[in-house]
Motif scaffolding. Structure first.
Motif, PDB file in Angstrom:
ATOM      1  N   GLY A   1       0.287  -1.213  -0.033  1.00 61.54           N
ATOM      2  CA  GLY A   1       0.104  -0.052   0.105  1.00 61.54           C
ATOM      3  C   GLY A   1       1.155   1.433  -0.550  1.00 61.54           C
ATOM      4  O   GLY A   1      -0.033   2.455  -0.090  1.00 61.54           O
ATOM      5  N   ALA A   2       2.139   0.953   0.102  1.00 65.19           N
ATOM      6  CA  ALA A   2       2.923   2.687  -0.151  1.00 65.19           C
ATOM      7  C   ALA A   2       2.724   3.671  -1.104  1.00 65.19           C
ATOM      8  O   ALA A   2       2.197   4.485  -1.128  1.00 65.19           O
ATOM      9  N   ASP A   3       2.331   2.352  -2.756  1.00 65.08           N
ATOM     10  CA  ASP A   3       2.196   3.704  -3.360  1.00 65.08           C
ATOM     11  C   ASP A   3       0.886   4.156  -3.367  1.00 65.08           C
ATOM     12  O   ASP A   3       1.554   5.476  -3.899  1.00 65.08           O
ATOM     13  N   ALA A   4       0.080   3.597  -3.313  1.00 60.71           N
ATOM     14  CA  ALA A   4      -0.848   4.465  -2.699  1.00 60.71           C
ATOM     15  C   ALA A   4      -1.039   5.564  -1.523  1.00 60.71           C
ATOM     16  O   ALA A   4      -1.235   6.666  -1.579  1.00 60.71           O
ATOM     17  N   ALA A   5       0.052   5.330  -0.562  1.00 63.21           N
ATOM     18  CA  ALA A   5      -0.409   6.564   1.151  1.00 63.21           C
ATOM     19  C   ALA A   5       0.931   7.432   0.142  1.00 63.21           C
ATOM     20  O   ALA A   5       0.741   8.851  -0.006  1.00 63.21           O
ATOM     21  N   LEU A   6       1.966   7.150   0.219  1.00 62.48           N
ATOM     22  CA  LEU A   6       2.605   8.201  -0.988  1.00 62.48           C
ATOM     23  C   LEU A   6       1.460   8.506  -2.218  1.00 62.48           C
ATOM     24  O   LEU A   6       2.032  10.196  -2.206  1.00 62.48           O
ATOM     25  N   GLU A   7       1.187   8.453  -2.726  1.00 64.95           N
ATOM     26  CA  GLU A   7       0.284   9.261  -4.148  1.00 64.95           C
ATOM     27  C   GLU A   7      -0.783   9.993  -3.620  1.00 64.95           C
ATOM     28  O   GLU A   7      -0.892  11.302  -3.753  1.00 64.95           O
ATOM     29  N   ALA A   8      -0.987  10.013  -2.256  1.00 67.82           N
ATOM     30  CA  ALA A   8      -1.862  10.218  -1.518  1.00 67.82           C
ATOM     31  C   ALA A   8      -1.052  12.326  -0.906  1.00 67.82           C
ATOM     32  O   ALA A   8      -2.181  13.196  -1.074  1.00 67.82           O
ATOM     33  N   VAL A   9      -0.162  11.861  -1.118  1.00 69.11           N
ATOM     34  CA  VAL A   9       0.413  12.398   0.667  1.00 69.11           C
ATOM     35  C   VAL A   9       0.868  14.115  -0.955  1.00 69.11           C
ATOM     36  O   VAL A   9       1.131  15.229  -1.125  1.00 69.11           O
ATOM     37  N   VAL A  10       1.786  12.531  -1.924  1.00 73.46           N
ATOM     38  CA  VAL A  10       2.122  13.786  -3.255  1.00 73.46           C
ATOM     39  C   VAL A  10       1.005  14.865  -3.774  1.00 73.46           C
ATOM     40  O   VAL A  10       0.862  15.662  -3.933  1.00 73.46           O
ATOM     41  N   GLY A  11      -0.056  14.148  -3.883  1.00 71.40           N
ATOM     42  CA  GLY A  11      -1.487  14.650  -4.476  1.00 71.40           C
ATOM     43  C   GLY A  11      -1.392  15.785  -3.533  1.00 71.40           C
ATOM     44  O   GLY A  11      -2.481  16.981  -4.264  1.00 71.40           O
ATOM     45  N   ALA A  12      -1.340  16.022  -2.560  1.00 66.65           N
ATOM     46  CA  ALA A  12      -2.480  17.052  -1.280  1.00 66.65           C
ATOM     47  C   ALA A  12      -1.141  17.778  -2.040  1.00 66.65           C
ATOM     48  O   ALA A  12      -1.614  19.068  -1.661  1.00 66.65           O
ATOM     49  N   VAL A  13       0.018  17.888  -1.843  1.00 72.40           N
ATOM     50  CA  VAL A  13       1.053  18.947  -1.927  1.00 72.40           C
ATOM     51  C   VAL A  13       0.902  19.374  -3.554  1.00 72.40           C
ATOM     52  O   VAL A  13       0.964  20.793  -2.872  1.00 72.40           O
ATOM     53  N   GLY A  14       0.591  18.757  -4.149  1.00 77.64           N
ATOM     54  CA  GLY A  14       0.337  19.800  -5.109  1.00 77.64           C
ATOM     55  C   GLY A  14      -0.720  20.368  -6.183  1.00 77.64           C
ATOM     56  O   GLY A  14      -1.141  21.607  -5.840  1.00 77.64           O
ATOM     57  N   GLU A  15      -1.627  19.729  -4.843  1.00 75.81           N
ATOM     58  CA  GLU A  15      -2.998  20.710  -4.797  1.00 75.81           C
ATOM     59  C   GLU A  15      -3.430  21.528  -4.058  1.00 75.81           C
ATOM     60  O   GLU A  15      -3.803  22.589  -3.684  1.00 75.81           O
ATOM     61  N   GLY A  16      -1.613  22.256  -3.419  1.00 79.37           N
ATOM     62  CA  GLY A  16      -1.539  23.467  -2.722  1.00 79.37           C
ATOM     63  C   GLY A  16      -1.717  23.600  -0.682  1.00 79.37           C
ATOM     64  O   GLY A  16      -1.482  24.291  -0.617  1.00 79.37           O
ATOM     65  N   LEU A  17      -1.679  22.243  -0.692  1.00 78.51           N
ATOM     66  CA  LEU A  17      -2.472  22.195   1.186  1.00 78.51           C
ATOM     67  C   LEU A  17      -3.361  22.952   1.315  1.00 78.51           C
ATOM     68  O   LEU A  17      -2.559  23.453   2.220  1.00 78.51           O
ATOM     69  N   GLY A  18      -4.580  22.996   0.639  1.00 81.49           N
ATOM     70  CA  GLY A  18      -5.828  24.212   1.473  1.00 81.49           C
ATOM     71  C   GLY A  18      -5.140  25.406   1.309  1.00 81.49           C
ATOM     72  O   GLY A  18      -5.795  26.112   1.169  1.00 81.49           O
ATOM     73  N   GLU A  19      -3.949  25.978  -0.100  1.00 77.09           N
ATOM     74  CA  GLU A  19      -3.713  26.987  -0.436  1.00 77.09           C
ATOM     75  C   GLU A  19      -4.040  27.416  -1.718  1.00 77.09           C
ATOM     76  O   GLU A  19      -3.638  26.415  -2.451  1.00 77.09           O
ATOM     77  N   LYS A  20      -4.381  28.693  -2.717  1.00 72.75           N
ATOM     78  CA  LYS A  20      -4.568  28.488  -3.951  1.00 72.75           C
ATOM     79  C   LYS A  20      -2.403  28.890  -4.470  1.00 72.75           C
ATOM     80  O   LYS A  20      -2.145  29.567  -3.983  1.00 72.75           O
ATOM     81  N   VAL A  21      -2.190  28.704  -5.351  1.00 71.19           N
ATOM     82  CA  VAL A  21      -0.971  28.176  -5.822  1.00 71.19           C
ATOM     83  C   VAL A  21      -0.321  27.920  -6.832  1.00 71.19           C
ATOM     84  O   VAL A  21      -1.574  28.057  -7.750  1.00 71.19           O
ATOM     85  N   LEU A  22       0.532  28.401  -7.179  1.00 73.21           N
ATOM     86  CA  LEU A  22       0.408  28.534  -8.918  1.00 73.21           C
ATOM     87  C   LEU A  22       2.242  27.813  -9.165  1.00 73.21           C
ATOM     88  O   LEU A  22       2.339  26.962  -8.378  1.00 73.21           O
ATOM     89  N   PRO A  23       1.966  27.828 -10.590  1.00 73.36           N
ATOM     90  CA  PRO A  23       2.806  27.016 -10.699  1.00 73.36           C
ATOM     91  C   PRO A  23       4.721  27.024 -10.737  1.00 73.36           C
ATOM     92  O   PRO A  23       4.345  28.453 -10.916  1.00 73.36           O
ATOM     93  N   PHE A  24       5.410  26.627 -10.644  1.00 73.59           N
ATOM     94  CA  PHE A  24       6.849  27.367 -10.182  1.00 73.59           C
ATOM     95  C   PHE A  24       7.706  26.856 -11.237  1.00 73.59           C
ATOM     96  O   PHE A  24       7.554  26.021 -12.072  1.00 73.59           O
TER      97      PHE A  24
END
Length: 954
Positions: free
Chosen positions: A351-374
């Motif tokens: 289940g490591a793949d799914a767990a890592l996908e979840a945290v990476v997805g959350a970081v990419g979505e901005g963790l609750g903040e609006k973000v712009l591409p780097f």
């Protein structure tokens, strides 16, 4: 960094309890000339809201925003209590870092102390410190970690033996600037020691500038005297900064994985030495948040990590830092991750793949903040002004923003657009560039000195002096010089140094948008302007309203208050230094209005309302005339209102409307009476519960309530029973974590889970109010069942307590905060004694808008017709049963809302104590018939904007 002077620290303090300690801290601030006596109440009020305990025996008491009026200048006093104090939340405290803050400097102190919170033994060291220097060092000096990164590794080096590898590692450390030639010579005189598994080790403390660890590996495995040579570690040791790295190296060897470093690439070596398992799966994610992983996005990341079925570790790709638990908030914040940096997440197992996908997805979505591409290469240079949107603000239409400084202004706008600094990124003559930079910094300091001399004093001079100190910061100078030595131009190196320092300040910012970082950039632009020869456009000679992207403190200090009638900014918050200075100078200000305001044409007339946070471009003649009339009458109204503050609250034709005070602490009751309060319409009793490590007993509560009742001298007290829950928990009354605490276990719902606590509070209030009028109301009631459950306890106490030992003039009512309660008001009105409408919560629940939401909060307007209809239903139901209705939310002090509420039949308005004279004055401006007409007009509208617009025209 937090810098403490010799006189800022007081050793060997003693106190019997936290109250006495807090009193000593307040006295220390007063004796230092930092605060007036009233600031002490602000310290207590802050503790009532939430404990200021940080961790590791440290608390940082500071005042509330309301108490800032008592701050003479910003400063810190540190009090050491060797024997310790039990803080009101049950923690043991040895040091109080007590802050006199004219803005939100406590956030900076919090950020600077974060490094202390996870260091073992700090609490004991603070308690045992016998010198001011020792205390300052423990608080101010962040722990140094040994450097280990791609620049300290020397992999696959063509060496013949372990001695050459050791020298190669030492040379690599010298190339990285960590050591000097004497270190290399010291290593040359040593023979590396075998660690096992083909790894060897050598070290020295001679000639070390920065502690660091290098690893040199050979192209092919070499034969040593004792065992094969597959790598040599070379340590530049300094203090204990290297211990963490050595511990991870020892763990690697204990696991038998040392040989894995041979023939490994840079990423693998850094991963193994960070503590990542070779069997772990890893993924990378770039931090996109503008201010990095500060508290709010870090909390979001931790929550996602905790939801996974296995432990997840995280580290920064840059450097050799340890991989830490992604489920630990302090560890995640401690990474200090900035925008653009890469995080490496690791996990192992099914289940490591799914767990890592979840945290990476959350970081990419901005963790609750609006973000712009780097965008690589652009995120670390100064932002250039964006094109102004072509769509202008609509004429003669109110535009809502953030109120920053009260007052009303009318005048033509002058748009001061941020200048564009154009410069080359690279330069060849480093000596010439350094001289240019030195001259520009000197010119900037001279400009600030001139501004300080001409400033009106007070907060303006203080902040400009702080800018002067920023500009004279040797670390900024050194960082810029290093950039120049690497081939950057003076402009590029200077802005890179400023931007890096500003981002570091922003890293742990809360929702206040990192105002201190804005100060740094303001200072940076001053020098950049000198280097680029850029001057700001000259404002007009006639009075105007200044419009800017964001007004820096030095911009405000240069304002000619005879010409600048108001300030309007596209960005910024009400707690920024620019807003603070605008208030100090008496200039109306509205901030955070969005980029469209920068598209206003110079000379366009504007109405700026700094109290409501609204602007109206190109107003109609009728709207302008009304605004001019309001402007002329404002000062007269304020003077007359205060002079008549002790008169009863009545409309022009004599209709009685009681005006009471909202209080968060019984200590403020006497001040409210002095301001004309006819009673207390809302006493938030949770302050008593938050100020204690366990539920306050009967005697404690009686004493607190009696203080308010005696100060009221026969005026009525409306006390709200304990209103806590998921959004404001008590340490001794844990509540399970809730996805939405505003819709969870709180208010009367929570109180009924422990009825003995509610019973004690009822008994305390009844006992304290013997012979005095007492009103008790229940928060967050949704229907009659909850009221009856509480009333059964209340009725039993009335029967048990002899009448001569309790209040007899007593009523039990409910707060109308939940829409269901307003809709069911007829059934409630038959049994309750009164209603008090909490318009703040009623509005957010009715409109489904969190009143603290950064983008939507301006739409959470209590004058929305849906909210007004609920108020009307409540009043009609109550009056049909002969019961009275009060309003205790912010709407009660809104000048536009007052006649509407009176027209709807509200009997009492409970407002902040400072607003009492103005609310009474507002009542005297209209009669009941007019109020009813305004109420009917408001109810006929379809939006809150339409309501306010209609009320302005009537």
């Amino acid at each position: 960094m937090l810098t403490l002077g010799h006189n800022d620290i007081m050793l060997g303090c003693r106190a019997n309890d936290w109250h006495a300690a807090l009193d000593q801290a307040a006295a220390a601030l007063g004796e230092a000339g930092l605060v007036a006596p009233g600031y002490r109440d602000g310290l207590y009020d802050r503790e009532a809201q939430s404990s200021t305990f940080l961790g590791n025996a440290i608390a940082i008491p500071h005042g509330t925003p309301e108490s800032r009026e008592h701050v003479k200048r910003t400063g810190v006093r540190v009090l050491q209590f060797p024997e310790g104090i039990e803080w009101h939340d049950g923690n043991r405290v040895h040091v109080l870092v007590t802050i006199a803050a004219q803005s939100d400097e406590h956030l900076d102190i919090l950020r600077q102390l974060t490094h202390v919170l996870d260091r073992e033994g700090v609490a004991d060291k603070l308690a045992a410190a016998d010198s001011r220097t020792a205390v300052a060092s423990l608080l101010s000096k962040a722990p140094v970690e040994a450097r280990l990164d791609a620049d300290t590794l020397c992999l696959k080096f063509p060496a013949r033996d372990h001695l050459e590898l050791a020298l190669a590692g030492a040379a690599r450390l010298r190339q990285a600037g960590c050591v000097d030639a004497t270190f290399v010579a010291a290593v040359a005189e040593q023979t590396p020691r075998a660690l096992g598994q083909g790894l060897w080790f050598t070290s020295s403390t001679v000639g070390v500038n920065t502690p660091a660890l290098s690893l040199a590996t050979p192209e092919t495995s070499l034969e040593g005297h004792q065992e094969p040579v597959q790598g040599v570690f070379c340590l530049a040791a300094q203090g204990d900064a290297h211990l963490g790295l050595l511990e991870r190296l020892a763990a690697l060897l204990d696991s038998g994985s040392g040989e894995a470093l041979f023939n490994a690439d840079v990423a693998t070596v850094l991963a193994r030495l960070s503590g990542e398992s070779a069997s772990a799966q890893t993924v990378r994610a770039r931090v996109l948040n503008a201010h990095g992983l500060h508290a709010r996005p870090a909390k979001q990341l931790v929550q996602v990590a905790r939801q996974q079925t296995m432990p997840i570790k995280v580290r920064l790709l840059e450097g050799g830092g340890e991989a830490v638990s992604a489920a630990s908030l302090t560890k995640v914040i401690g990474l200090g991750a900035r925008r653009g940096q890469l995080l490496v997440f690791s996990a192992e197992g099914e289940g490591a793949d799914a767990a890592l996908e979840a945290v990476v997805g959350a970081v990419g979505e901005g963790l609750g903040e609006k973000v712009l591409p780097f965008e690589e290469g652009r995120d670390h240079t100064q932002d250039t002004p964006r094109e102004i949107p072509l769509e202008p603000l609509p004429e003669d239409t109110p535009h809502q923003a953030v109120a920053a400084s009260p007052g009303l202004a009318i005048g033509p706008v002058f748009v001061m657009r941020t200048p564009r600094f154009e410069y080359a990124e690279r330069a060849e003559d480093a000596v010439h560039e350094k001289r240019r930079l030195e001259r520009a910094i000197e010119a900037g300091i001279e400009q600030l000195e001139a501004l300080v001399r001409s400033a009106p004093g007070g907060e303006v001079s203080e902040i400009l002096s702080m800018h002067e100190e920023m500009l004279d910061d040797p670390e900024l100078h050194q960082a810029a010089r290093e950039g120049i030595e690497e081939g950057m131009s003076a402009e590029a190196a200077w802005w890179a140094a400023i931007d890096t320092a500003a981002r570091a300040q922003e890293m742990l910012a809360d929702r206040l948008l990192a105002e201190r970082a804005a100060d740094l950039r303001d200072v940076g632009r001053r020098v950049l302007g000198v280097l680029c020869g850029v001057e700001l456009p000259t404002p007009p000679d006639e009075p105007y309203i200044l419009v800017m992207d964001d007004v820096g403190p030095s911009d405000v200090a240069q304002l000619d208050t005879q010409k600048v009638r108001g300030l309007l900014t596209a960005r910024g918050g009400a707690t920024a230094h620019s807003a603070i200075l605008a208030r100090a100078l008496g200039i109306p200000a509205v901030v955070g209005a969005g980029e469209r305001v920068l598209g206003l044409e110079n000379g366009v007339e504007l109405i700026l309302d700094g109290e409501r946070g609204r602007v109206v471009p190109a107003p109609s003649l009728e709207r302008r005339q009304r605004a001019e009339l309001s402007l002329k009458e404002r000062e007269r109204l304020e003077r007359e209102a205060y002079a008549a503050r002790f008169e009863e609250g009545r409309t022009r034709d004599g209709h009685r409307v009681e005006v009471a005070a909202n209080l968060g602490n019984t200590a403020h009751t006497a001040d409210a009476v002095e301001r004309g309060a006819e009673g207390v319409g809302l006493l938030r009793t949770e302050f008593i519960f938050m100020a204690h490590a366990q539920a306050p007993d009967l005697d404690t509560q009686v004493a607190e309530y009696r203080q308010a009742i005696e100060a009221l001298d026969g005026r009525p007290l409306v006390a709200r029973t304990l209103d806590v829950g998921g959004d404001k928990p008590l340490p001794y009354w844990p509540v399970p974590q809730e996805d939405n605490p505003f819709l969870g276990l709180r208010g009367i719902r929570l109180a009924l889970t422990q009825p003995e606590v509610l019973e004690t509070q009822f008994r305390a209030l009844l006992t304290a109010a013997v012979g005095k009028p007492l009103r008790i109301m229940l928060p967050m009631v949704k229907d009659i069942a909850e009221f009856r459950a509480a009333k059964s306890i209340f009725d039993r106490l009335l029967a048990e307590i002899p009448e001569n030992e309790r209040a007899t003039d007593v009523q039990l009512g409910v707060m109308i905060e939940v829409p269901s309660c307003a809709l069911l008001a007829p059934s409630l009105a038959a049994e309750v004694d009164f209603f008090s409408i909490g318009t703040n919560d009623l509005t957010q629940y009715t409109l489904a808008i969190d009143r603290g939401h950064p983008e939507l909060s301006a739409q959470a307007d209590g004058l929305h017709p849906a909210v007004l209809r609920l108020i009307q239903m409540t009043v009609d139901a109550a009056h049909a049963q002969g019961k009275w209705v009060g309003v205790c939310g912010e709407l009660g002090s809104d000048a536009q809302a007052v006649p509407v509420l009176v027209g709807l039949g509200v009997d009492e308005l409970s407002v902040a104590a400072r607003q009492i004279p103005l609310v009474k004055a507002r009542l005297r401006e209209f009669d009941l018939a007019e109020a009813r007409r305004q109420a009917e007009l408001a109810l006929a509208q379809s939006t809150s904007e339409a309501v306010r617009d209609a009320l302005e025209r009537c």
